[in-house]
Design an enzyme around this catalytic site. Structure first.
Site, PDB file in Angstrom:
ATOM      1  N   GLU A   1       0.817  -1.197   0.000  1.00 31.14           N
ATOM      2  CA  GLU A   1       0.000   0.000   0.000  1.00 31.14           C
ATOM      3  C   GLU A   1       0.857   1.256   0.000  1.00 31.14           C
ATOM      4  OE1 GLU A   1      -4.112  -1.291   2.119  1.00 31.14           O
ATOM      5  OE2 GLU A   1      -2.209  -1.955   2.944  1.00 31.14           O
TER       6      GLU A   1
ATOM      7  N   CYS B   1       3.240   8.398   1.477  1.00 29.02           N
ATOM      8  CA  CYS B   1       3.651   7.469   2.525  1.00 29.02           C
ATOM      9  C   CYS B   1       3.968   6.140   1.838  1.00 29.02           C
ATOM     10  CB  CYS B   1       2.528   7.315   3.556  1.00 29.02           C
ATOM     11  SG  CYS B   1       2.944   6.155   4.872  1.00 29.02           S
TER      12      CYS B   1
ATOM     13  N   CYS C   1       5.856  -7.241   7.298  1.00 29.26           N
ATOM     14  CA  CYS C   1       6.834  -6.710   8.257  1.00 29.26           C
ATOM     15  C   CYS C   1       7.036  -7.737   9.368  1.00 29.26           C
ATOM     16  CB  CYS C   1       6.313  -5.403   8.850  1.00 29.26           C
ATOM     17  SG  CYS C   1       7.473  -4.611   9.997  1.00 29.26           S
TER      18      CYS C   1
ATOM     19  N   CYS D   1       5.006  -5.219  16.026  1.00 28.71           N
ATOM     20  CA  CYS D   1       4.507  -4.271  17.035  1.00 28.71           C
ATOM     21  C   CYS D   1       3.036  -4.592  17.314  1.00 28.71           C
ATOM     22  CB  CYS D   1       4.657  -2.840  16.533  1.00 28.71           C
ATOM     23  SG  CYS D   1       6.376  -2.397  16.230  1.00 28.71           S
TER      24      CYS D   1
ATOM     25  N   CYS E   1       0.012  -2.580  15.634  1.00 27.97           N
ATOM     26  CA  CYS E   1       0.096  -2.230  14.217  1.00 27.97           C
ATOM     27  C   CYS E   1      -0.540  -3.287  13.329  1.00 27.97           C
ATOM     28  CB  CYS E   1       1.564  -2.041  13.816  1.00 27.97           C
ATOM     29  SG  CYS E   1       1.767  -1.557  12.102  1.00 27.97           S
TER      30      CYS E   1
ATOM     31  N   GLY F   1       6.372  -2.082   6.651  1.00 24.50           N
ATOM     32  CA  GLY F   1       7.780  -2.486   6.616  1.00 24.50           C
ATOM     33  C   GLY F   1       8.644  -1.668   7.553  1.00 24.50           C
ATOM     34  N   GLU F   2       9.825  -2.199   7.859  1.00 23.52           N
ATOM     35  CA  GLU F   2      10.799  -1.487   8.685  1.00 23.52           C
ATOM     36  C   GLU F   2      11.950  -1.075   7.766  1.00 23.52           C
ATOM     37  OE1 GLU F   2      11.371  -0.022  11.528  1.00 23.52           O
ATOM     38  OE2 GLU F   2      13.450   0.227  10.899  1.00 23.52           O
TER      39      GLU F   2
ATOM     40  N   SER G   1      11.280   6.529   8.954  1.00 22.48           N
ATOM     41  CA  SER G   1      10.788   6.229  10.303  1.00 22.48           C
ATOM     42  C   SER G   1      11.205   4.816  10.695  1.00 22.48           C
ATOM     43  CB  SER G   1       9.265   6.347  10.305  1.00 22.48           C
ATOM     44  OG  SER G   1       8.750   6.022  11.570  1.00 22.48           O
TER      45      SER G   1
ATOM     46  N   SER H   1       9.935   5.582  16.156  1.00 22.55           N
ATOM     47  CA  SER H   1       8.684   5.125  16.758  1.00 22.55           C
ATOM     48  C   SER H   1       8.989   4.670  18.179  1.00 22.55           C
ATOM     49  CB  SER H   1       8.100   3.966  15.927  1.00 22.55           C
ATOM     50  OG  SER H   1       7.652   4.460  14.688  1.00 22.55           O
ATOM     51  N   LEU H   2       8.686   5.529  19.143  1.00 22.27           N
ATOM     52  CA  LEU H   2       9.066   5.255  20.526  1.00 22.27           C
ATOM     53  C   LEU H   2       7.922   4.571  21.283  1.00 22.27           C
ATOM     54  CD1 LEU H   2      11.459   5.689  22.459  1.00 22.27           C
ATOM     55  CD2 LEU H   2      10.368   7.806  23.192  1.00 22.27           C
ATOM     56  N   HIS H   3       6.802   5.265  21.381  1.00 12.19           N
ATOM     57  CA  HIS H   3       5.531   4.703  21.870  1.00 12.19           C
ATOM     58  C   HIS H   3       5.458   4.325  23.345  1.00 12.19           C
ATOM     59  CE1 HIS H   3       4.686   4.919  17.719  1.00 12.19           C
ATOM     60  NE2 HIS H   3       5.206   3.776  17.362  1.00 12.19           N
TER      61      HIS H   3
ATOM     62  N   ASN I   1      -5.061   4.380  16.361  1.00  9.43           N
ATOM     63  CA  ASN I   1      -6.168   3.915  15.545  1.00  9.43           C
ATOM     64  C   ASN I   1      -6.557   2.542  16.050  1.00  9.43           C
ATOM     65  OD1 ASN I   1      -6.373   6.122  13.640  1.00  9.43           O
ATOM     66  ND2 ASN I   1      -4.333   5.493  12.983  1.00  9.43           N
TER      67      ASN I   1
ATOM     68  N   CYS J   1      -2.577   5.614   9.983  1.00  3.12           N
ATOM     69  CA  CYS J   1      -1.398   4.936  10.526  1.00  3.12           C
ATOM     70  C   CYS J   1      -1.732   3.558  11.073  1.00  3.12           C
ATOM     71  CB  CYS J   1      -0.806   5.734  11.672  1.00  3.12           C
ATOM     72  SG  CYS J   1      -0.227   7.329  11.205  1.00  3.12           S
TER      73      CYS J   1
HETATM   74  N1  SAH Z   1       8.617   0.366  10.886  1.00  3.64           N
HETATM   75  C1  SAH Z   1       8.724   1.789  10.840  1.00  3.64           C
HETATM   76  C2  SAH Z   1       7.914   2.372   9.718  1.00  3.64           C
HETATM   77  C3  SAH Z   1       6.435   2.167   9.842  1.00  3.64           C
HETATM   78  S1  SAH Z   1       5.834   3.670  10.394  1.00  3.64           S
HETATM   79  C4  SAH Z   1       8.383   2.384  12.189  1.00  3.64           C
HETATM   80  O1  SAH Z   1       8.022   1.624  13.081  1.00  3.64           O
HETATM   81  O2  SAH Z   1       8.555   3.563  12.384  1.00  3.64           O
HETATM   82  C5  SAH Z   1       4.283   3.340  10.816  1.00  3.64           C
HETATM   83  C6  SAH Z   1       3.813   4.379  11.795  1.00  3.64           C
HETATM   84  O3  SAH Z   1       2.459   4.081  12.116  1.00  3.64           O
HETATM   85  C7  SAH Z   1       4.603   4.289  13.088  1.00  3.64           C
HETATM   86  O4  SAH Z   1       4.843   5.488  13.724  1.00  3.64           O
HETATM   87  C8  SAH Z   1       3.688   3.414  13.870  1.00  3.64           C
HETATM   88  O5  SAH Z   1       3.974   3.480  15.171  1.00  3.64           O
HETATM   89  C9  SAH Z   1       2.326   3.986  13.476  1.00  3.64           C
HETATM   90  N2  SAH Z   1       1.234   3.088  13.842  1.00  3.64           N
HETATM   91  C10 SAH Z   1       1.211   1.757  13.771  1.00  3.64           C
HETATM   92  N3  SAH Z   1       0.050   1.263  14.258  1.00  3.64           N
HETATM   93  C11 SAH Z   1      -0.695   2.320  14.629  1.00  3.64           C
HETATM   94  C12 SAH Z   1      -1.989   2.474  15.201  1.00  3.64           C
HETATM   95  N4  SAH Z   1      -2.758   1.432  15.475  1.00  3.64           N
HETATM   96  N5  SAH Z   1      -2.419   3.713  15.454  1.00  3.64           N
HETATM   97  C13 SAH Z   1      -1.640   4.796  15.177  1.00  3.64           C
HETATM   98  N6  SAH Z   1      -0.432   4.709  14.639  1.00  3.64           N
HETATM   99  C14 SAH Z   1       0.053   3.489  14.368  1.00  3.64           C
END
Ligand code: SAH
Length: 344
Positions: free
Chosen positions: A90, A103, A110, A114, A117, A160-161, A192, A215-217, A291, A334
């Protein structure tokens, strides 16, 4: 067949030398394929017929095809593009007031796993090649041409990463950044990562002025390991020093992405921990209201909680924003890129 869309200017110059040509051929070819948008070698009238025949035999100009196209009420475009081997990824186009942001996906599926995701629900099938990522942007440009517009910004934030496909992603970035190719400014490109320390440091040494997002979270190891598998292999005491080193090497600030998940990482205590953690790295924070992922039972906090979190960060001197949402009515947001068509 070598796909010309996958070569940086210097790689192409080298290939031309191997073909017994002068290096300026590379520039000439870039002009033909990116500026004049040539679809075949026959159009390249200032290249001799005999060399055009060589090109036709060994090189191609393939772009992915559009398998599905969806347009949201906010004019966000979500494409499922298909490559030669039938793999599909996508690609999303978001219309910010400052430009058209693509994007881009960097892998088919991937492996980072996570927990929040949906894009990573499908395990990695393979890495994308530079020409395939360039192809994602070119296909969007073709669509935008009808509006007299083009892609102005690129974020490698699709499926993907990127740092698990490092070399191809760097070539991709060099190609789209090249003045003679898509000329997308380095400051308009963001990669990212979920946090692979060795690659973050390597990225700092590339001499590129590209933005880096992390992506810290979560603000501590216990919570981060629960949310992100990668934190087990590379915990915060490895990640944060790598980011510091990157900042020293590249002279650039980073952006931390922080998904706010209701009842999981959204309290003011988490905000306090976050500020402590990132203090040594002087960075921006981008808050992403989660999301919903029904498979995981995660939801977003209410608006008051989100704003309280943001206000706390700002009050403590960290430049913090809430990510604007696009294309929610077509599942383009996202973490919502589902590669369901790959499972057919
Ligand atoms: N693998 C890389 C690139 C993917 S970025 C990374 O982890 O950064 C995808 C972005 O979408 C990241 O910031 C991820 O944290 C965010 N994302 C993934 N699942 C999500 C969700 N359910 N709600 C909001 N953001 C999300």
């Amino acid at each position: 067949m070598i796909n010309l869309y996958g070569k940086t200017m210097s790689q192409l110059a080298e290939l031309m030398v191997q073909e017994g040509q002068k290096t300026y051929r590379a520039k000439q070819l870039f002009t033909w394929i990116y500026e004049k948008k040539a679809k075949s070698f026959d159009e390249m009238s200032d290249i001799s017929k005999s060399f055009r025949d060589v090109l036709k035999e060994k090189y191609c100009l393939d772009k992915p095809s559009i398998y599905v196209k969806q347009v949201a009420s906010d004019r966000t475009i979500k494409l499922l593009v298909e490559f030669k081997d039938k793999s599909k990824v996508e690609t999303v186009l978001m219309r910010y007031n400052y430009g058209n942001v693509a994007c881009v996906s960097s892998q088919v599926g991937c492996n980072m796993g996570c927990s929040f995701c949906a894009s990573g629900l499908l395990k990695k099938k393979r890495d994308l090649l530079p020409e395939e990522m360039v192809g994602e942007v070119l296909v969007l440009n073709d669509l935008l041409e009808e509006e007299g517009q083009k892609v102005t910004h690129v974020v490698v934030m699709g499926t993907g990463e990127p740092f698990d496909n490092y070399d191809n992603v760097i070539d991709f970035v060099r190609i789209i950044n090249d003045q003679k190719a898509l000329a997308i400014g380095a400051r308009h490109i963001t990669v990212s990562t979920c946090g692979i320390p060795s690659k973050i440091i390597r990225y700092g040494k590339e001499g590129l002025q590209i933005n880096l997002a992390i992506s810290l979270h979560a603000p501590n190891n216990e919570l981060r390991t629960k949310l992100m598998k990668i934190n087990k292999a590379h915990p915060l005491e490895e990640l944060i020093p790598a980011i510091k080193e990157y900042i020293d090497l590249a002279g650039r600030r980073v952006t931390y992405e922080y998904i706010l998940i209701k009842g999981v990482n959204d309290s003011l205590e988490h905000a306090r921990e976050l500020i402590e953690l990132i203090k040594p790295t002087f960075a921006y924070v981008n808050l992403i209201p989660c999301n919903p992922v029904v498979e995981k039972g995660y939801d977003r906090p209410d608006s008051a909680t989100i704003h309280a979190f943001m206000d706390y960060c700002i009050k403590h001197g960290v430049n913090t924003t809430i990510r604007k949402e696009f294309g929610t009515d077509i599942d383009a947001a996202c973490g919502q890129l589902r590669a369901k068509h790959n499972e057919e």
